[in-house]
Motif scaffolding. Structure first.
Motif, PDB file in Angstrom:
ATOM      1  N   VAL A  74      38.286  42.813  50.570  1.00  0.00           N
ATOM      2  CA  VAL A  74      37.869  43.122  49.200  1.00  0.00           C
ATOM      3  C   VAL A  74      36.389  42.784  49.014  1.00  0.00           C
ATOM      4  N   ASP A  75      35.980  41.638  49.522  1.00  0.00           N
ATOM      5  CA  ASP A  75      34.568  41.234  49.401  1.00  0.00           C
ATOM      6  C   ASP A  75      33.646  42.234  50.090  1.00  0.00           C
ATOM      7  N   THR A  77      34.223  45.421  50.722  1.00  0.00           N
ATOM      8  CA  THR A  77      34.235  46.675  49.967  1.00  0.00           C
ATOM      9  C   THR A  77      33.288  46.595  48.777  1.00  0.00           C
ATOM     10  N   VAL A  78      33.371  45.516  48.023  1.00  0.00           N
ATOM     11  CA  VAL A  78      32.529  45.350  46.836  1.00  0.00           C
ATOM     12  C   VAL A  78      31.055  45.222  47.222  1.00  0.00           C
ATOM     13  N   THR A  79      30.778  44.456  48.266  1.00  0.00           N
ATOM     14  CA  THR A  79      29.391  44.240  48.685  1.00  0.00           C
ATOM     15  C   THR A  79      28.741  45.523  49.188  1.00  0.00           C
ATOM     16  N   GLY A  82      29.890  48.679  46.273  1.00  0.00           N
ATOM     17  CA  GLY A  82      29.516  48.462  44.884  1.00  0.00           C
ATOM     18  C   GLY A  82      30.620  48.123  43.913  1.00  0.00           C
ATOM     19  N   GLY A  83      31.861  48.103  44.354  1.00  0.00           N
ATOM     20  CA  GLY A  83      32.974  47.783  43.466  1.00  0.00           C
ATOM     21  C   GLY A  83      34.260  48.369  44.007  1.00  0.00           C
ATOM     22  N   ILE A  84      35.310  48.329  43.197  1.00  0.00           N
ATOM     23  CA  ILE A  84      36.583  48.950  43.558  1.00  0.00           C
ATOM     24  C   ILE A  84      37.194  49.581  42.311  1.00  0.00           C
ATOM     25  N   ASP A  85      37.531  50.870  42.425  1.00  0.00           N
ATOM     26  CA  ASP A  85      38.189  51.593  41.341  1.00  0.00           C
ATOM     27  C   ASP A  85      39.626  51.971  41.691  1.00  0.00           C
ATOM     28  N   CYS A 125      41.836  42.734  43.718  1.00  0.00           N
ATOM     29  CA  CYS A 125      41.107  43.900  43.204  1.00  0.00           C
ATOM     30  C   CYS A 125      41.025  43.928  41.679  1.00  0.00           C
ATOM     31  N   HIS A 128      37.666  43.232  39.806  1.00  0.00           N
ATOM     32  CA  HIS A 128      36.642  44.242  40.089  1.00  0.00           C
ATOM     33  C   HIS A 128      36.935  45.536  39.336  1.00  0.00           C
ATOM     34  N   ARG A 132      34.780  47.252  35.925  1.00  0.00           N
ATOM     35  CA  ARG A 132      34.286  48.633  35.908  1.00  0.00           C
ATOM     36  C   ARG A 132      34.982  49.474  34.843  1.00  0.00           C
TER      37      ARG A 132
END
Length: 253
Positions: A74-75, A77-79, A82-85, A125, A128, A132
């Motif tokens: 998860v970290d 992916t976000v880094t 830019g985030g998780i949708d 998740c 995050h 958003r």
């Protein structure tokens, strides 16, 4: 095309089969994909294919039965994206078999990669997605849980039903955060199913004959495209549901 442009998805078990098909379908709609799984060579193949048709994807090494791996996935992916949708919980380590042959370790492995992994990933998740303005979770379950004869599917069905309950709870608790959570129960031509059909042609023919649409689904065209709909605006009022993508074979109550 491009109906989901700017979105980011984390998909487990995306190196092959249904997970890969979902990754391809979402990427073609503009979603940046974190391709998660245990086997790096398979992740690299999926990522390369997505980049080849102009999509964005990164490989994320992750064993979903390991809580630290989930946090790291998860970290990353976000880094990097830019985030998780969108979260797709597809990976699972459970095999059919009679109850009398199930060992404790088999059940623990199935549970760790099923309901426990699903819970951990949704928890990780959630903040995050909330940040958003919302998001969508898709959990892959099974019609084996509603077979009239559940022989040999006891453990597999049990862990998938556990995931279904988590889906209903998350849908109820997280709706106010703009997060929708749904299940998909698919039939699709995965490497494991292909192997079984090749080894058991008579049983495979009987299996296919029981599908009203007369064929096994395709990972991208039949499962992936349905997921595109489920995570998009056209399904914005749908949450807590189980969608059977099996050509009409199962009957859910």
């Amino acid at each position: 095309m491009g109906t989901l442009e700017g979105k980011v998805a984390l998909i487990t078990g995306a190196g092959q089969g249904i997970g890969q098909g979902i990754a391809f379908a979402l990427a073609k709609e503009g979603v940046a994909i974190a391709v998660a799984g245990r086997t790096e060579s398979k992740l690299d193949t999926t990522v390369a294919a997505i980049r080849e048709f102009g999509g964005t994807a990164i490989p994320v090494r992750c064993d979903v039965s390991d809580g630290d791996d989930i946090t790291a996935a998860v970290d990353k992916t976000v880094t990097e994206l830019g985030g998780i949708d969108i979260l797709v919980n597809n990976a699972n380590d459970s095999r059919p078999g009679p109850l009398l042959k199930v060992k404790d370790d088999d059940f623990k492995r199935a549970f760790a990669s099923g309901p426990l992994a699903t819970l951990r990933l949704m928890q990780a998740c959630h903040p995050h997605m909330k940040a958003r303005g919302g998001g969508s979770v898709i959990n892959l379950v099974t019609s084996a849980a509603v077979r009239w004869d559940a022989s040999n599917y006891g453990v597999y069905g049990a862990i998938k039903e556990g995931m279904r309950v988590l889906t209903r709870a998350a849908a109820g608790e997280w709706g106010a955060d703009g997060i929708r959570v749904n299940n998909v129960a698919p039939h699709a031509l995965t490497p494991a199913l292909e192997w079984w059909m090749d080894k058991n042609p008579e049983e495979a023919a009987e299996f296919v004959a029981g599908i009203p649409l007369g064929r096994v689904g395709e990972p991208e065209a039949d499962i992936g495209r349905a997921v595109v709909f489920l995570v998009g605006e056209d399904a914005r009022y749908l949450t807590g549901a189980t969608i059977p993508l099996d050509g009409g074979q199962s009957r859910w109550g």
